[in-house]
Write a protein that holds these residues in place. Structure first.
Motif, PDB file in Angstrom:
ATOM      1  N   LEU A   1       0.805  -1.283   0.069  1.00  0.00           N
ATOM      2  CA  LEU A   1       0.069  -0.191   0.133  1.00  0.00           C
ATOM      3  C   LEU A   1       0.969   1.304   0.127  1.00  0.00           C
ATOM      4  O   LEU A   1       0.692   2.139  -0.617  1.00  0.00           O
ATOM      5  CB  LEU A   1      -0.857   0.086   1.234  1.00  0.00           C
ATOM      6  N   VAL A   2       1.862   1.400   1.011  1.00  0.00           N
ATOM      7  CA  VAL A   2       3.070   2.464   0.929  1.00  0.00           C
ATOM      8  C   VAL A   2       3.483   2.578  -0.671  1.00  0.00           C
ATOM      9  O   VAL A   2       3.671   3.797  -1.207  1.00  0.00           O
ATOM     10  CB  VAL A   2       3.922   2.281   2.032  1.00  0.00           C
ATOM     11  N   MET A   3       3.824   1.434  -1.152  1.00  0.00           N
ATOM     12  CA  MET A   3       4.419   1.517  -2.624  1.00  0.00           C
ATOM     13  C   MET A   3       3.381   2.337  -3.572  1.00  0.00           C
ATOM     14  O   MET A   3       3.635   2.995  -4.481  1.00  0.00           O
ATOM     15  CB  MET A   3       4.935   0.370  -3.014  1.00  0.00           C
ATOM     16  N   ALA A   4       2.205   1.760  -3.448  1.00  0.00           N
ATOM     17  CA  ALA A   4       1.375   1.997  -4.370  1.00  0.00           C
ATOM     18  C   ALA A   4       0.704   3.559  -4.006  1.00  0.00           C
ATOM     19  O   ALA A   4       0.438   4.367  -4.865  1.00  0.00           O
ATOM     20  CB  ALA A   4      -0.111   1.219  -4.415  1.00  0.00           C
ATOM     21  N   GLU A   5       0.580   4.119  -2.894  1.00  0.00           N
ATOM     22  CA  GLU A   5       0.157   5.603  -2.679  1.00  0.00           C
ATOM     23  C   GLU A   5       1.184   6.714  -2.640  1.00  0.00           C
ATOM     24  O   GLU A   5       1.061   7.808  -2.942  1.00  0.00           O
ATOM     25  CB  GLU A   5      -0.416   5.371  -1.165  1.00  0.00           C
ATOM     26  N   ASP A   6       2.480   5.984  -2.335  1.00  0.00           N
ATOM     27  CA  ASP A   6       3.539   7.037  -2.176  1.00  0.00           C
ATOM     28  C   ASP A   6       4.716   6.927  -2.846  1.00  0.00           C
ATOM     29  O   ASP A   6       5.204   7.916  -3.696  1.00  0.00           O
ATOM     30  CB  ASP A   6       3.774   7.413  -0.731  1.00  0.00           C
ATOM     31  N   VAL A   7       5.446   5.961  -3.060  1.00  0.00           N
ATOM     32  CA  VAL A   7       6.826   5.619  -3.308  1.00  0.00           C
ATOM     33  C   VAL A   7       6.818   5.646  -4.943  1.00  0.00           C
ATOM     34  O   VAL A   7       7.657   6.308  -5.487  1.00  0.00           O
ATOM     35  CB  VAL A   7       7.259   4.365  -2.696  1.00  0.00           C
TER      36      VAL A   7
END
Length: 752
Positions: free
Chosen positions: A208-214
């Motif tokens: 989720l962090v990769m999809a939303e931010d990174v």
């Protein structure tokens, strides 16, 4: 610093123990913090409440800027902070973040903070990690990457390794995005490989962090070839993720970075996914696509055929009737984009758009107001949108009114000029409603907007009476803004006679008032006029008469006058000796009549008066004001001339009608058939002569006025002065001699 204490029941018989509990006076904040953290040892730490430590860590960004504070205190903090609770560690991270952003530290000090941050990132829980990640982010943007790039890369690879706990990989993954922004196209090798691996991580929180931010940050730094070669496959994994939350974020990710792809990818992959996804009945997909549809439609519209375009527009229109509030809000948010990109006019969407405008939901109303000015500019027929704006002005929701007032000028100016006066009365009603509810902040904001769009108030009497009423009911800030509105409105008023009449009324209402509040208000009005009219017009309107308030019996009036003396001084022409003498006399009156505290204010005013001013700039501004006033005068002159011409035309038409009537009368009743007498002839003659005399006299008087206006007189001269000694000239011979006409206007010599 004040430190609350708790009762601690322990023997304190020895002098050494008492010393440990005592803090010396006159310590700096750094020294006091140091002693609390070290000198007091365990006994004092237990006696002092946790609030002491909270205060220390909250103020690190200030304490560490004291001389030698960093050298003394930071080493203690490094040892002490690891023993603190999570809340204090989070507070310390926020305070250090502030300190770093102020960019006041040396590189050695920044590196010490970096070491502490790297140490904490390895050992603490998710809330602590999230906050210290922000601190590390700030450090990376301040410290040169040449110094710390390798250590940071090693730290990220360590924290995002599969063997690390989820919270570590989840937080540290964000640093890849930070480095991507700093390194640009150079982010390759191990970091890019780690980003790919984290997109397939077995923990959904990491994906989720990769999809939303990174991944968005990484893609923004890479070419389309590198994205398609290294990351597109992983992005599609997120797009089709088994977890619905990750999948939604993956969809947003793909359509966000779609514009970075090659033309072929956009034409084929992006277009197909857009059409397929837009038809999905899944509620989460609808939320995502309703949010992204404007961006994607702009990207792919040239590759859609007629049927696909029609399909999309029909689905988009259906969003307005969705039961899901987020979908309806997304419909409104995308409306300006869809309206501008599609070939359809506003009427195609009107029914659904108005359905949303009538929706009572506060969030939806705020969304409509945020983009209403864009919709107005994109629409040809805006009559229905006029009513939409008026309805919003009648809203009882404070949040809606706040946004409406914030966007007031922007929305008003988006409408056509002939429509803008429709809002004036409703805007004044809104102001009166805010006054009745004592909503001072909204009153202040609305009055500020009034000064920016006064064109919506064509009725001078209504507007100025409302300002005067608001002054009587307001607070200092609203009074000041009302004075600003009055001065600006009258300064730009095209009708010079009405302007003069209202200034006379202001003198009567405020200047000559027995209430010292009103006299202070007049000073406020004069102060605002200094911004908008020239020195010459300022003097003509006798605004320098407020200098007589230097003798006012009320101290507050004299104080208010003294505050604007520097402003008045700049408004005086350097060659105007009489006004300068008045000004100097007023200053002397103030000096002689004040108390000791009053003298201090006088001294400050003197210092302000003695400061050198840029005469060239003042003269340039005054010249601009003069030119503006000349233009107003010419427009007023032209308008009056048009009225005079219209009156003259009406008189000529009436004369033609009368002659036509007489001609027909003569044809019907020839003179040969009528037995005329001297009396009848005299009657017919008078029937013609009297209107001629009346018409000619009126025409001559009006022409004289137009001649006065056409002369080279300054617009600053009193318009009424031209009427003091009227002289009648007529090119048409009349039955009376010119001497008789002069006698008619020479009233004092007439004796009956």
């Amino acid at each position: 610093m004040f430190f609350p204490e708790q009762e601690y029941k322990t023997s304190t018989k020895s002098e050494d123990e008492l010393k440990k509990l005592t803090l010396e006076e006159d310590l700096s904040e750094c020294q006091r913090s140091y002693q609390i953290l070290i000198k007091g040892q365990q006994l004092q730490k237990k006696a002092v409440t946790p609030m002491v430590y909270i205060q220390i860590y909250q103020n690190l960004h200030r304490i560490l800027k004291e001389p030698n504070a960093f050298e003394i205190l930071f080493k203690v903090i490094v040892e002490e902070i690891q023993q603190q609770e999570e809340d204090n560690q989070i507070i310390a991270a926020k305070s250090l973040h502030k300190l770093i952003k102020e960019n006041s530290l040396q590189i050695t000090e920044l590196l010490q903070i970096y070491d502490l941050t790297a140490q904490i990132l390895k050992i603490w829980s998710l809330p602590v990690l999230d906050e210290w990640i922000h601190t590390m982010d700030a450090l990376l943007r301040v410290i040169s990457l040449n110094i710390i790039l390798n250590p940071v890369q090693q730290l990220i690879l360590l924290l995002t390794d599969a063997s690390q706990p989820t919270i570590s990989r989840q937080s540290a993954a964000k640093l890849i995005g930070t480095l991507a922004q700093l390194l640009g196209n150079e982010i390759k090798g191990p970091l890019l490989d780690r980003a790919r691996n984290l997109c397939s991580d077995h923990d959904k929180e990491v994906r989720l962090v990769m999809a939303e931010d990174v991944i968005v940050k990484v893609c923004q730094q890479l070419s389309s070839d590198l994205i398609e070669c290294y990351l597109l496959e992983k992005i599609m994994e997120l797009y089709y993720d088994t977890d619905i939350i990750v999948k939604s974020s993956g969809m947003r990710l793909f359509f966000t970075i779609a514009n970075l792809l090659s033309v072929d990818e956009i034409k084929n992959r992006c277009t197909k996914l857009f059409i397929d996804q837009i038809q999905s009945l899944n509620e989460d997909s609808k939320v995502v696509m309703s949010k992204m549809c404007g961006r994607v439609y702009m990207l792919v519209k040239d590759y859609l055929n007629v049927n696909q375009t029609s399909l999309f527009l029909n689905i988009y229109v259906s969003y307005a009737k969705s039961k899901n509030l987020d979908v309806r809000i997304n419909y409104i948010s995308n409306f300006p984009a869809i309206l501008s990109l599609s070939l359809k006019k506003f009427e195609f969407f009107q029914e659904q758009y108005m359905l949303c405008c009538n929706d009572p939901n506060e969030s939806l109303q705020r969304s409509i107001l945020s983009s209403l000015h864009e919709v107005v500019l994109l629409s040809e027929n805006t009559d229905i949108l006029v009513q939409v704006f008026i309805n919003f002005m009648k809203s009882k929701c404070v949040a809606v009114l706040q946004l409406l007032i914030a966007r007031f000028t922007q929305i008003v100016n988006s409408f056509q000029k002939q429509q803008q006066p429709l809002f004036g009365q409703h805007a004044l009603e809104l102001l009166n409603s805010l006054i009745a509810k004592n909503q001072w902040d909204l009153q202040i904001d609305l009055l500020s907007k009034f000064s920016e769009c006064q064109q919506i108030f064509p009725e001078i009497t209504t507007f100025l009476n409302t300002m005067i009423t608001t002054i009587s009911k307001g607070i200092p800030k609203t009074k000041q803004l009302c004075c600003l509105n009055i001065a600006k409105y009258l300064s730009n008023l095209g009708d010079l006679r009405k302007r003069k009449d209202w200034i006379i009324q202001l003198f009567e209402l405020y200047f000559k008032s027995d209430s010292y509040f009103n006299r202070i208000t007049f000073i406020d009005i004069v102060q605002e006029f200094t911004q908008f009219i020239s020195r010459k017009l300022f003097k003509q309107y006798q605004f320098y008469d407020i200098l007589i308030f230097s003798k006012d019996p009320i101290l507050n009036v004299r104080v208010r006058l003294i505050k604007i003396l520097p402003i008045l001084y700049k408004k005086i022409d350097s060659e105007d000796a009489s006004t300068l003498n008045m000004f100097n006399d007023a200053v002397q009156d103030c000096i002689l009549s004040g108390s000791r505290s009053f003298q201090y204010m006088i001294q400050q005013t003197k210092e302000e008066l003695l400061k050198p001013s840029d005469e060239n700039e003042l003269n340039q501004k005054d010249q601009e004001m003069l030119e503006h006033e000349e233009q107003i005068f010419k427009n007023d002159q032209k308008q009056r001339q048009l009225l005079l011409d219209q009156e003259r035309d009406d008189l000529e038409i009436n004369k033609i009608d009368l002659n036509d009537y007489l001609t027909k009368y003569k044809k019907k009743y020839p003179l040969s058939k009528i037995k005329t007498t001297n009396s009848t002839l005299h009657s017919q003659t008078m029937l013609i002569k009297k209107p001629q005399l009346q018409n000619n006299a009126t025409q001559a008087f009006l022409v004289k006025k137009s001649v006065d206006f056409d002369s080279n007189k300054s617009p600053l001269l009193d318009a009424a002065s031209s009427l003091k000694k009227p002289v009648l000239k007529s090119k048409t011979p009349t039955t009376k001699s010119i001497c008789d006409i002069r006698k008619q206007f020479k009233l004092p010599s007439i004796k009956k």
